[in-house]
Design a protein around this motif. Structure first.
Motif, PDB file in Angstrom:
ATOM      1  N   ALA A 337       0.728  -1.131   0.194  1.00 57.92           N
ATOM      2  CA  ALA A 337      -0.126   0.106   0.076  1.00 57.92           C
ATOM      3  C   ALA A 337       0.932   1.311   0.103  1.00 57.92           C
ATOM      4  CB  ALA A 337      -0.903  -0.113   1.199  1.00 57.92           C
ATOM      5  N   THR A 338       2.151   1.296  -0.606  1.00 55.51           N
ATOM      6  CA  THR A 338       2.876   2.477  -0.778  1.00 55.51           C
ATOM      7  C   THR A 338       3.080   2.681  -2.170  1.00 55.51           C
ATOM      8  OG1 THR A 338       4.953   1.076  -0.658  1.00 55.51           O
ATOM      9  CG2 THR A 338       4.089   1.900   1.203  1.00 55.51           C
ATOM     10  N   GLU A 339       3.740   3.687  -2.742  1.00 52.16           N
ATOM     11  CA  GLU A 339       3.830   4.067  -4.135  1.00 52.16           C
ATOM     12  C   GLU A 339       5.384   4.279  -4.521  1.00 52.16           C
ATOM     13  OE1 GLU A 339       1.481   7.541  -5.955  1.00 52.16           O
ATOM     14  OE2 GLU A 339       3.110   8.586  -5.258  1.00 52.16           O
ATOM     15  N   ILE A 340       5.755   3.848  -5.631  1.00 47.33           N
ATOM     16  CA  ILE A 340       6.957   4.108  -6.169  1.00 47.33           C
ATOM     17  C   ILE A 340       6.902   5.153  -7.239  1.00 47.33           C
ATOM     18  CG2 ILE A 340       8.753   3.036  -7.531  1.00 47.33           C
ATOM     19  CD1 ILE A 340       8.309   0.618  -5.972  1.00 47.33           C
ATOM     20  N   SER A 341       7.537   6.306  -7.104  1.00 40.50           N
ATOM     21  CA  SER A 341       7.512   7.210  -7.978  1.00 40.50           C
ATOM     22  C   SER A 341       8.829   7.093  -8.956  1.00 40.50           C
ATOM     23  CB  SER A 341       7.680   8.653  -7.588  1.00 40.50           C
ATOM     24  OG  SER A 341       6.301   8.836  -6.744  1.00 40.50           O
ATOM     25  N   PHE A 342       8.499   7.418 -10.128  1.00 41.07           N
ATOM     26  CA  PHE A 342       9.815   7.066 -11.146  1.00 41.07           C
ATOM     27  C   PHE A 342       9.536   7.822 -12.521  1.00 41.07           C
ATOM     28  CE2 PHE A 342      12.702   4.435 -13.346  1.00 41.07           C
ATOM     29  CZ  PHE A 342      12.332   4.248 -14.574  1.00 41.07           C
ATOM     30  N   GLY A 343      10.879   8.263 -13.032  1.00 42.89           N
ATOM     31  CA  GLY A 343      10.755   9.056 -14.129  1.00 42.89           C
ATOM     32  C   GLY A 343      12.133   9.628 -14.467  1.00 42.89           C
ATOM     33  N   TYR A 344      11.930  10.706 -15.253  1.00 44.97           N
ATOM     34  CA  TYR A 344      13.033  11.639 -15.309  1.00 44.97           C
ATOM     35  C   TYR A 344      12.718  12.865 -15.678  1.00 44.97           C
ATOM     36  CZ  TYR A 344      11.588  11.579 -20.347  1.00 44.97           C
ATOM     37  OH  TYR A 344      11.148  12.023 -21.528  1.00 44.97           O
ATOM     38  N   ARG A 345      14.019  13.829 -15.730  1.00 44.02           N
ATOM     39  CA  ARG A 345      13.702  15.314 -15.987  1.00 44.02           C
ATOM     40  C   ARG A 345      14.973  15.762 -16.418  1.00 44.02           C
ATOM     41  NH1 ARG A 345      13.002  17.135  -9.586  1.00 44.02           N
ATOM     42  NH2 ARG A 345      15.270  16.769  -9.117  1.00 44.02           N
ATOM     43  N   LEU A 346      15.021  16.883 -17.066  1.00 43.05           N
ATOM     44  CA  LEU A 346      16.077  17.493 -17.390  1.00 43.05           C
ATOM     45  C   LEU A 346      16.496  18.419 -16.441  1.00 43.05           C
ATOM     46  CD1 LEU A 346      17.547  18.137 -20.303  1.00 43.05           C
ATOM     47  CD2 LEU A 346      16.203  20.227 -20.546  1.00 43.05           C
ATOM     48  N   ASP A 347      17.906  18.628 -16.275  1.00 40.35           N
ATOM     49  CA  ASP A 347      18.488  19.194 -15.098  1.00 40.35           C
ATOM     50  C   ASP A 347      18.502  20.933 -15.527  1.00 40.35           C
ATOM     51  OD1 ASP A 347      20.451  19.615 -17.071  1.00 40.35           O
ATOM     52  OD2 ASP A 347      22.234  19.180 -15.838  1.00 40.35           O
ATOM     53  N   GLN A 351      21.929  20.274 -19.490  1.00 33.55           N
ATOM     54  CA  GLN A 351      23.038  19.481 -20.117  1.00 33.55           C
ATOM     55  C   GLN A 351      23.028  17.915 -19.769  1.00 33.55           C
ATOM     56  OE1 GLN A 351      25.587  21.019 -21.842  1.00 33.55           O
ATOM     57  NE2 GLN A 351      24.110  22.570 -21.702  1.00 33.55           N
ATOM     58  N   ALA A 352      22.005  17.550 -18.976  1.00 33.33           N
ATOM     59  CA  ALA A 352      21.982  16.258 -18.641  1.00 33.33           C
ATOM     60  C   ALA A 352      20.626  15.785 -18.227  1.00 33.33           C
ATOM     61  CB  ALA A 352      22.845  15.799 -17.442  1.00 33.33           C
ATOM     62  N   LEU A 353      20.063  14.562 -18.336  1.00 33.77           N
ATOM     63  CA  LEU A 353      18.680  13.962 -17.850  1.00 33.77           C
ATOM     64  C   LEU A 353      19.147  13.246 -16.503  1.00 33.77           C
ATOM     65  CD1 LEU A 353      16.917  12.411 -20.994  1.00 33.77           C
ATOM     66  CD2 LEU A 353      16.704  14.609 -19.870  1.00 33.77           C
ATOM     67  N   GLU A 354      17.952  13.664 -15.635  1.00 32.32           N
ATOM     68  CA  GLU A 354      18.388  12.927 -14.312  1.00 32.32           C
ATOM     69  C   GLU A 354      17.097  11.848 -14.348  1.00 32.32           C
ATOM     70  OE1 GLU A 354      17.744  13.881  -9.381  1.00 32.32           O
ATOM     71  OE2 GLU A 354      16.898  15.077 -10.929  1.00 32.32           O
ATOM     72  N   PHE A 355      17.666  10.736 -14.157  1.00 33.80           N
ATOM     73  CA  PHE A 355      16.499   9.613 -14.010  1.00 33.80           C
ATOM     74  C   PHE A 355      16.258   9.413 -12.710  1.00 33.80           C
ATOM     75  CE2 PHE A 355      17.902   9.006 -18.384  1.00 33.80           C
ATOM     76  CZ  PHE A 355      16.970   8.849 -18.898  1.00 33.80           C
ATOM     77  N   PHE A 356      15.339   8.907 -12.061  1.00 29.20           N
ATOM     78  CA  PHE A 356      15.091   8.886 -10.518  1.00 29.20           C
ATOM     79  C   PHE A 356      14.003   7.795 -10.382  1.00 29.20           C
ATOM     80  CE2 PHE A 356      12.210  12.134 -11.863  1.00 29.20           C
ATOM     81  CZ  PHE A 356      10.775  11.575 -11.499  1.00 29.20           C
ATOM     82  N   VAL A 357      14.399   7.267  -9.130  1.00 37.72           N
ATOM     83  CA  VAL A 357      13.393   6.195  -8.580  1.00 37.72           C
ATOM     84  C   VAL A 357      13.090   6.400  -7.161  1.00 37.72           C
ATOM     85  CG1 VAL A 357      12.720   3.634  -8.098  1.00 37.72           C
ATOM     86  CG2 VAL A 357      13.876   4.244 -10.136  1.00 37.72           C
ATOM     87  N   GLN A 358      11.904   6.862  -6.572  1.00 43.01           N
ATOM     88  CA  GLN A 358      11.678   7.273  -5.221  1.00 43.01           C
ATOM     89  C   GLN A 358      10.542   6.111  -4.716  1.00 43.01           C
ATOM     90  OE1 GLN A 358      12.311  10.167  -3.297  1.00 43.01           O
ATOM     91  NE2 GLN A 358      11.517   8.950  -1.741  1.00 43.01           N
ATOM     92  N   ASP A 359      10.807   5.639  -3.384  1.00 50.47           N
ATOM     93  CA  ASP A 359      10.071   4.425  -2.787  1.00 50.47           C
ATOM     94  C   ASP A 359       9.569   5.224  -1.459  1.00 50.47           C
ATOM     95  OD1 ASP A 359      11.640   3.777  -0.736  1.00 50.47           O
ATOM     96  OD2 ASP A 359      13.009   2.714  -2.134  1.00 50.47           O
ATOM     97  N   GLN A 360       8.720   4.553  -0.751  1.00 52.64           N
ATOM     98  CA  GLN A 360       8.247   4.890   0.631  1.00 52.64           C
ATOM     99  C   GLN A 360       8.753   3.874   1.552  1.00 52.64           C
ATOM    100  OE1 GLN A 360       4.195   5.842  -0.151  1.00 52.64           O
ATOM    101  NE2 GLN A 360       4.629   7.903  -1.108  1.00 52.64           N
ATOM    102  N   GLY A 361       9.760   3.094   1.398  1.00 50.67           N
ATOM    103  CA  GLY A 361      10.239   2.131   2.161  1.00 50.67           C
ATOM    104  C   GLY A 361      10.898   2.429   3.425  1.00 50.67           C
ATOM    105  N   PRO A 362      11.584   1.716   4.208  1.00 54.49           N
ATOM    106  CA  PRO A 362      12.051   2.136   5.512  1.00 54.49           C
ATOM    107  C   PRO A 362      13.343   2.972   5.426  1.00 54.49           C
ATOM    108  CG  PRO A 362      12.387  -0.133   4.824  1.00 54.49           C
ATOM    109  CD  PRO A 362      11.754   0.301   3.880  1.00 54.49           C
ATOM    110  N   GLY A 363      13.812   3.134   4.237  1.00 50.47           N
ATOM    111  CA  GLY A 363      14.938   3.910   4.262  1.00 50.47           C
ATOM    112  C   GLY A 363      16.213   3.150   4.415  1.00 50.47           C
ATOM    113  N   ILE A 364      17.453   3.709   4.136  1.00 52.62           N
ATOM    114  CA  ILE A 364      18.848   3.165   4.190  1.00 52.62           C
ATOM    115  C   ILE A 364      19.505   3.747   5.348  1.00 52.62           C
ATOM    116  CG2 ILE A 364      20.956   2.845   3.181  1.00 52.62           C
ATOM    117  CD1 ILE A 364      19.607   3.598   0.459  1.00 52.62           C
TER     118      ILE A 364
END
Length: 426
Positions: A337-347, A351-364
């Motif tokens: 019942a959590t969400e994973i956000s995923f995608g990319y954006r221009l910095d 000059q560069a594309l940033e790809f990212f994956v964001q979760d709602q887990g316990p963290g590191i």
């Protein structure tokens, strides 16, 4: 008037003696620092300089060895004596000096009861001799012996002071030799460890190649069979099948990662760049985990920018595997019942594309964050079908850096983790 000339002559004599001492110190220093001379040649030359300065025909330099229980001749005017040893328990002059830690002047060795054995059968022309300790850190490390003064005169007690003046110079040579030996031992140990490390790396590389070769075929066959079954199963059976497909796809990626890592580390991997639509790339990477996300009750949120380059030039297969690894990693650590956000954006600089994956887990855990991209480093000790062996993030790091990009992660306890990597646009 006569006394004035006498004092002047004494001063000139002292000055001459001081100049001779400095000259001989300079000769010894040059000998110690001679880069191509062995230790044996250096210490022999030092002895020759000392004998020349004192005007003596014979002498030796002995080192304390065998845990300090014996003296060994390392330099001698009579070369046949080099290497000879004597115990500190003997009644020799050198042993006496080593035990008593003080210099010794013997005016007549034949009539000195302390050294009866030394006097018997003596091969020296004169009876007087000098012996002085070489002391380092309050410990006797060597002995200098001098006998047979050249000419009519014999050795005198004041010659002890002159002999002691050379003790510190000889000590410098001994300390230098000790440091060189320690350095050589450390080099030998490092070479041995490097050889062992290379041997282990070769064994691991060979094992990896064997595993990749032996696993690829069977795994591909399983994936193909599961794909065929997916057309005929429905309901709960289809969910189980989908889980099996996700697990098999993950196993295939792990095997592929292992093979690719070896090639990248060996410098034998070559990129196959092509023009790729980044939006299509991220959508394709989601296909492998959609089913498992649905089974676990985890929602996937795809975030695409309104403005971005239509294409980027990358090795499509390699970057696709990076994205799949990051998504699988996020799914493996996300609660239901959590969400994973995923995608990319221009910095911001464009000059560069940033790809990212964001979760709602316990963290590191903070102590693990600096090392998560190292080989075999694992974020969690939990055993799970989607929690890997620690190669996924290491592979991602190698693949991104091979493209000239950078990779990183941010995390807070109980607030999830965000993995990202930048790839140059041009």
């Amino acid at each position: 008037m006569g006394s004035g000339k006498s004092r002047k002559g004494e001063k000139l004599g002292e000055l001459e003696q001081a100049n001779r001492l400095l000259e001989n110190f300079s000769r010894i220093a040059a000998t110690i620092n001679a880069p191509r001379l062995s230790f044996e040649r250096r210490i022999q030359r030092v002895l020759e300089i000392i004998l020349d300065y004192l005007g003596a025909a014979h002498g030796s330099i002995m080192m304390r060895e065998g845990r300090g229980k014996r003296l060994t001749v390392r330099a001698a005017s009579r070369r046949e004596l080099i290497g000879c040893r004597q115990s500190l328990g003997t009644d020799s002059v050198a042993s006496w000096v080593a035990r008593h830690r003080e210099p010794l002047y013997v005016p007549d060795i034949e009539n000195d009861p302390r050294f009866a054995r030394r006097a018997t059968g003596s091969q020296y022309r004169k009876n007087s001799l000098l012996s002085a300790p070489i002391i380092h850190r309050d410990r006797v490390v060597g002995i200098i012996n001098v006998t047979d003064k050249i000419g009519e005169h014999d050795l005198l007690p004041e010659d002890i002071g002159r002999l002691l003046e050379f003790g510190s110079v000889i000590l410098a040579l001994l300390v230098q030799q000790d440091l060189q030996q320690q350095l050589q031992r450390q080099r030998d140990i490092l070479r041995q460890r490097n050889r062992e490390l290379q041997r282990q790396q070769q064994m691991r590389a060979e094992l990896s190649r064997l595993l990749v070769h032996d696993l690829k075929g069977p795994l591909s066959e399983v994936v193909a069979n599961l794909d065929i079954l997916s057309y005929s199963l429905e309901g709960e059976s289809a969910e189980f099948l989908e889980s099996a497909q996700v697990a098999c796809n993950k196993a295939v990626r792990m095997v592929s990662n292992l093979g690719t890592i070896d090639k990248i580390e060996d410098g034998g991997f070559k990129l196959i760049p092509e023009q790729v639509d980044p939006a299509m790339l991220v959508k394709e990477s989601l296909s492998d985990i959609k089913g498992m996300a649905a089974i676990r009750g985890i929602s996937l949120k795809l975030m695409l920018p309104q403005l971005s380059p239509e294409v980027i030039r990358v090795d499509r297969v390699l970057i696709l595997r990076v994205l799949q690894n990051l998504l699988t990693n996020a799914l493996g650590h996300s609660p239901a019942a959590t969400e994973i956000s995923f995608g990319y954006r221009l910095d911001q600089e464009g000059q560069a594309l940033e790809f990212f994956v964001q979760d709602q887990g316990p963290g590191i855990p903070p102590e693990k964050l600096p090392t998560i991209f190292e080989k075999y480093s694992r974020i969690s000790e939990r055993q799970d079908a989607l929690v890997g062996s620690g190669l996924g993030l290491y592979f991602a790091k190698l693949a991104v850096e091979l493209h000239g990009g950078t990779i990183g992660a941010t995390s807070r306890p109980d607030q999830g983790s965000r993995f990202y990597f930048f790839l140059p646009v041009s």
